[in-house]
Structure formats: structure tokens, C-alpha cells
Write an enzyme that holds these catalytic residues in place. Structure first.
Site, mmCIF file in Angstrom:
data_model
loop_
_atom_site.group_PDB
_atom_site.id
_atom_site.type_symbol
_atom_site.label_atom_id
_atom_site.label_comp_id
_atom_site.label_asym_id
_atom_site.label_seq_id
_atom_site.Cartn_x
_atom_site.Cartn_y
_atom_site.Cartn_z
ATOM 1 N N ARG A 78 0.857 -1.193 0.000
ATOM 2 C CA ARG A 78 0.000 0.000 0.000
ATOM 3 C C ARG A 78 0.888 1.236 0.000
ATOM 4 N NH1 ARG A 78 -2.468 3.142 4.663
ATOM 5 N NH2 ARG A 78 -3.728 4.633 3.531
ATOM 6 N N HIS A 122 -2.647 11.004 0.795
ATOM 7 C CA HIS A 122 -2.103 10.769 2.130
ATOM 8 C C HIS A 122 -1.438 12.079 2.590
ATOM 9 C CE1 HIS A 122 -0.719 7.391 5.008
ATOM 10 N NE2 HIS A 122 -0.380 8.523 5.576
ATOM 11 N N GLU A 167 -7.264 8.663 6.262
ATOM 12 C CA GLU A 167 -7.536 9.262 7.575
ATOM 13 C C GLU A 167 -8.013 10.714 7.515
ATOM 14 O OE1 GLU A 167 -4.108 8.735 10.071
ATOM 15 O OE2 GLU A 167 -4.323 6.560 10.112
ATOM 16 N N ASN A 292 -7.148 1.742 9.862
ATOM 17 C CA ASN A 292 -5.827 1.893 10.474
ATOM 18 C C ASN A 292 -5.993 1.828 11.983
ATOM 19 O OD1 ASN A 292 -5.040 2.386 7.860
ATOM 20 N ND2 ASN A 292 -4.541 4.542 8.172
ATOM 21 N N TYR A 294 -4.042 1.724 15.745
ATOM 22 C CA TYR A 294 -2.828 1.864 16.556
ATOM 23 C C TYR A 294 -3.072 1.660 18.049
ATOM 24 C CZ TYR A 294 -0.442 3.433 12.398
ATOM 25 O OH TYR A 294 0.118 3.467 11.143
ATOM 26 N N GLU A 351 -3.246 -0.102 8.010
ATOM 27 C CA GLU A 351 -2.061 0.280 8.798
ATOM 28 C C GLU A 351 -2.214 -0.301 10.200
ATOM 29 O OE1 GLU A 351 -1.004 4.484 9.098
ATOM 30 O OE2 GLU A 351 -1.581 4.763 6.995
HETATM 31 C C1 BGC Z 1 -0.668 7.713 9.307
HETATM 32 C C2 BGC Z 1 0.796 7.471 9.006
HETATM 33 C C3 BGC Z 1 1.617 7.673 10.261
HETATM 34 C C4 BGC Z 1 1.158 6.662 11.296
HETATM 35 C C5 BGC Z 1 1.913 6.700 12.607
HETATM 36 C C6 BGC Z 1 -1.134 7.136 10.615
HETATM 37 O O1 BGC Z 1 -1.980 8.044 11.224
HETATM 38 O O2 BGC Z 1 -1.488 7.323 8.245
HETATM 39 O O3 BGC Z 1 1.187 8.308 7.966
HETATM 40 O O4 BGC Z 1 2.977 7.581 10.050
HETATM 41 O O5 BGC Z 1 -0.186 6.888 11.585
HETATM 42 O O6 BGC Z 1 1.705 7.896 13.267
#
Ligand code: BGC
Length: 451
Positions: A78, A122, A167, A292, A294, A351
């Protein structure tokens, strides 16, 4: 007996990057400047004055990087296209040099058996469009659809999975509300307008795809589940606001054609009314959703937290270098929420990854990153659990293939499964990259080994 983590047979394993974070050569071959090209030159906006002028030098080294992906056995990649390479002024004139770069990249991927997933935006808006108001100008929807159509005409067929925006929440929150990302505005009145035109642009690009394209198009959102810090009515209301703002603000309009009610409560007089036809444009059926993931946040009422009146409660847990709690269960929970709330759309994890402190030098040919290894393993198991609960998850793109420019944090935070020495540009797979290669080769089975 340990659990069997075999994934569905055609599960798409890959990794992700974005243009400005890795490419370098920002003005090469006739490209125009983007808002990031300007932002990195604004004193104090990026840690240590870092820029994407060289970054991973991927623009010149893309062939080696594709070979690296092949060596890791990746099935998909991607990446994003820098709009200002293709259209230096953001509209009108097409720059063949920029378009050719992405064609070469796609062809090299295909020659190596790697499926391209192309993201049209992006975060690197052409600077010339920012001069015309950028995401605040309603015309941006046409500009974006025109640019998207140029890409579809050149690459549809070779690219079978397209994404409009990466995002939109971060674009708005970072770019127009809190000002930590380009274009660096801090304005409660602008943020809802930018969000809306991002969504209209998404809709217009999907509509254009139906006219030009023959494959699949989707939207990529970042979702962060919110859990209440207590059972109090105040905390639960704060969770609703935080969830509406970050998670439902973009998905409800796309899937249901309306914004969550909480948005008006959050933005008050700054929340505009929009014409009905805008919602028809935004609510174009999409073929897949990019998610995505995290972290999560445990949320409490906080009168002083602007503008949400919601704060985050720190947990006794592992935190990454970007200050994010490691919470794999949040990935399973959010996938189940997508299944239940939005009718189980096909989802790609576009992601997922973590910045942890890495040893400063590579020993021989190895670099051990045990915390990232642990993060990767646990999040992939969490996805496997969600698939077991009926969630339609089709693929996983590890963030990121390479250590890269982490936006306003510069090169200080490393997310790569492959280490990059920014002095020499040498790439070295980390232990997480080597583990990922085994997971991909075994379609998940390597996750069954203990630890
Ligand atoms: C983004 C990336 C970024 C990653 C880590 C995401 O919000 O798409 O570009 O590097 O988070 O912060």
C-alpha cells in the site's frame, strides 16, 4: 495444545508507506510543492527541522525497495501518490514525469508478484490548492475527482484496489483544528468545513471511479475505540462525544448519509448545516473499508479539554514511543463494531504498527526489536480472533515497510519493520520484519508458536 492461527486462504499480506514519508526528491521531474514541502520549512513545526527532501530516497531507490518486499515474501504493497507530482498546480495540467514514476512503480510491483494498493491522498495537498483554500474550498471535490480520474485512466486494471483518502480525521484534527500537521491551522470553525469537503471529495472520487474504473475502491479511516474510565453518566457521555468525533464522524456519513448528533454538541455554533445533496454524494457505496489501528483510549469527562470536553486516562500498560497504549483487544473490538454497526463491510487493516526505541546500530545483519515483535504478534492474533467472530477482514498492511519521516516528529520515531540508516540509506530487516516474513509465508501459522 497451542491455537492454530491459519488465516483465510486468500488473505492479503503486505506493508504500507506514504509518498511524503519515504520518497524524497519532492520537486523532481516537474513536480509541484505540497503543503508538507512548505510546512517542514516553517520554523518549529517539525522536530529537529527534519524534512522529506531525502527521507528514504525511495523515489530513486524504488526498485531496490520492491526487491526488499519480494525478499520478505510480501503479497501486497500500500503506497500513496503525491498529487503534486501528477498535477503540479493540483488541477489542470498533468505532469507526465510524475505520472510515469507511479506507473514504473506499479509495473515493478507487478513484475515481482506484488499487488499494489493505491491511496490517492495521504496528506500532501498541492500547495497551489492550499493557496485557493485547500480543503476549505468546496471546489476541492472537483479538483480531487479530476486528479483521481487521471490516475484511474492511467493505472486502473494494473491497480485493482484504490483508496480515496487516508484518515480524514487526522487531516482535519491535525491540519485544521490543532495545527500540528500541515497546513497548521487551529480553528474550530474551519475543522467541520474541512471534514465535510474531504467527505464530498471522497464521494466525488468514488463516483468518478464508477465511470472510469472496473475494480474496487474504498476509504481509509483511523479508528480508536473509546472505553469509559468509569460508569458515571458524565464519563459515558464523554465517550460518546470522543467516539462520534474520531470514529463515527466519517463513517456515518459514508454508510448512513448523516453526521452523528454529538457533532453539533461538540462544535456548537461552529457546526454548519449542509445541503441534502451533499449527503447523496458522500454516501456512494464503497467496495471495501481500510481501517488503520494503533491504540485505544480510556476516556473521562474533562471540562477543560477543548473542544471535546473528554480526556484520556493513562493505564498501567505498555506504551509506545508515540505515547500510545498497546491494546490489541481494541482491534478485535473495533472490527466487531464495524461488523455490527456498518453491516460487516470487507475490511483491510491498511495500517497497524508501533514506534519503539530501536538499538542505535545494526549488529551484523540483524536488529532486535522485541517490543515491536510482541506488538505485531498480538495484533495479528487479535485480527484472527475477529475473523473467528465473523468479521470480514481481507488483509493486513504492516505500518511501515521502512522507518520514515513521522510527520511533525521527523525521523525521531521509527515504525519500520525494516530499519533505515538515514546516513547511508542501507535497509536492514528488523526481527519484526523477519517474523512477519515467516507469518506471511505460513499464512499465519507462525503465530501459533508460543511467546
Ligand atoms: C498515518 C501514518 C503515520 C502513522 C503513525 C497514521 O496516522 O497514516 O502516515 O505515520 O499513523 O503515526
Amino acid at each position: 495444545m497451542s491455537k492454530d492461527y491459519q488465516f483465510p486462504p486468500d488473505f492479503l499480506w503486505g506493508s504500507a508507506t506514504s509518498a511524503y514519508q519515504i520518497e524524497g526528491s519532492p520537486l523532481a521531474d516537474g513536480a509541484g510543492p505540497s503543503i508538507w514541502h512548505r510546512f517542514v520549512r516553517t520554523p518549529g513545526m517539525v522536530k529537529d527541522g527534519d524534512t522529506g527532501d531525502v527521507a528514504c530516497d525511495h523515489y530513486r531507490r524504488y526498485k531496490d525497495d520492491v526487491k526488499l518486499m519480494r525478499d520478505l515474501g510480501l503479497k501486497a504493497y500500500r503506497f500513496s501518490v503525491a498529487w503534486a507530482r501528477v498535477m503540479p498546480e493540483g488541477r489542470g495540467r498533468v505532469n507526465p514525469g510524475g505520472l510515469d514514476f507511479y506507473e514504473r512503480l506499479v509495473d515493478t510491483l507487478l513484475e515481482n508478484g506484488i499487488e499494489p494498493l493505491l491511496t490517492l491522498y495521504h496528506w500532501d495537498l498541492p500547495a497551489a490548492l492550499d493557496d485557493r483554500g485547500g480543503w476549505l474550498n468546496p471546489d476541492v471535490a472537483h479538483w480531487f475527482a479530476d486528479y483521481a480520474s487521471v490516475m484511474y485512466r492511467r493505472l486502473d486494471g494494473r491497480v485493482k484496489r484504490w483508496a480515496t483518502l487516508n484518515e480524514p480525521w487526522v487531516v482535519t484534527d491535525g491540519g485544521y483544528l490543532h495545527g500540528a500537521l500541515a497546513p497548521g491551522h487551529r480553528n474550530r470553525f474551519e475543522a467541520p468545513i474541512a471534514s465535510h469537503h474531504l467527505l464530498r471529495s471522497h464521494g466525488a472520487a468514488v463516483q468518478a471511479y464508477r465511470a472510469e474504473g472496473k475494480h474496487e475502491i474504498g476509504l481509509v479511516v483511523n479508528l480508536e475505540p473509546k472505553y469509559p474510565a468509569s460508569d458515571s453518566a458524565e464519563d459515558r457521555a464523554a465517550v460518546q462525544r470522543a467516539d462520534a468525533y474520531m470514529n463515527r464522524q466519517y463513517l456515518d456519513p459514508v454508510f448512513f448519509g448523516r453526521y452523528p448528533d454529538e457533532m453539533k454538541e461538540i462544535f456548537g455554533e461552529a457546526w454548519p448545516e449542509w445541503p441534502e445533496e451533499d449527503y447523496a454524494l458522500i454516501r456512494q457505496p464503497i467496495d471495501w473499508l481500510g481501517f488503520n489501528y494503533y491504540t485505544r483510549s480510556v476516556t473521562r469527562h474533562d471540562e477543560h479539554a477543548w473542544p471535546l470536553r473528554a480526556g484520556v486516562v493513562r493505564q498501567h500498560a505498555t506504551y509506545s514511543e508515540t505515547g500510545w497504549e498497546v491494546f490489541p483487544q481494541g482491534l478485535t473490538d473495533t472490527l466487531a463494531w464495524l461488523r455490527d454497526r456498518y453491516g460487516n463491510p470487507p475490511v483491510y487493516i491498511t495500517e497497524n504498527g508501533s514506534a519503539f526505541y530501536d538499538p542505535p546500530t545494526v549488529e551484523g545483519d540483524t536488529l532486535d526489536d522485541p517490543l515491536r515483535v510482541d506488538y505485531l504478534r498480538k495484533h495479528l492474533r487479535a485480527i484472527h480472533d475477529a475473523i473467528g467472530q465473523g468479521c470480514d477482514v481481507r488483509g493486513y498492511m504492516a505500518w511501515s515497510l521502512l522507518d520514515n519521516l513521522e510527520w511533525s516528529l521527523g525521523f525521531s520515531k521509527r515504525f519500520g519493520i525494516v530499519h533505515v540508516d538515514f546516513q547511508t540509506q542501507k535497509r536492514t530487516p528488523k526481527a519484526s520484519g523477519r517474523l512477519y516474513a515467516k507469518i506471511v509465508a505460513s499464512n499465519g501459522r507462525a503465530l501459533s508458536e508460543s511467546a
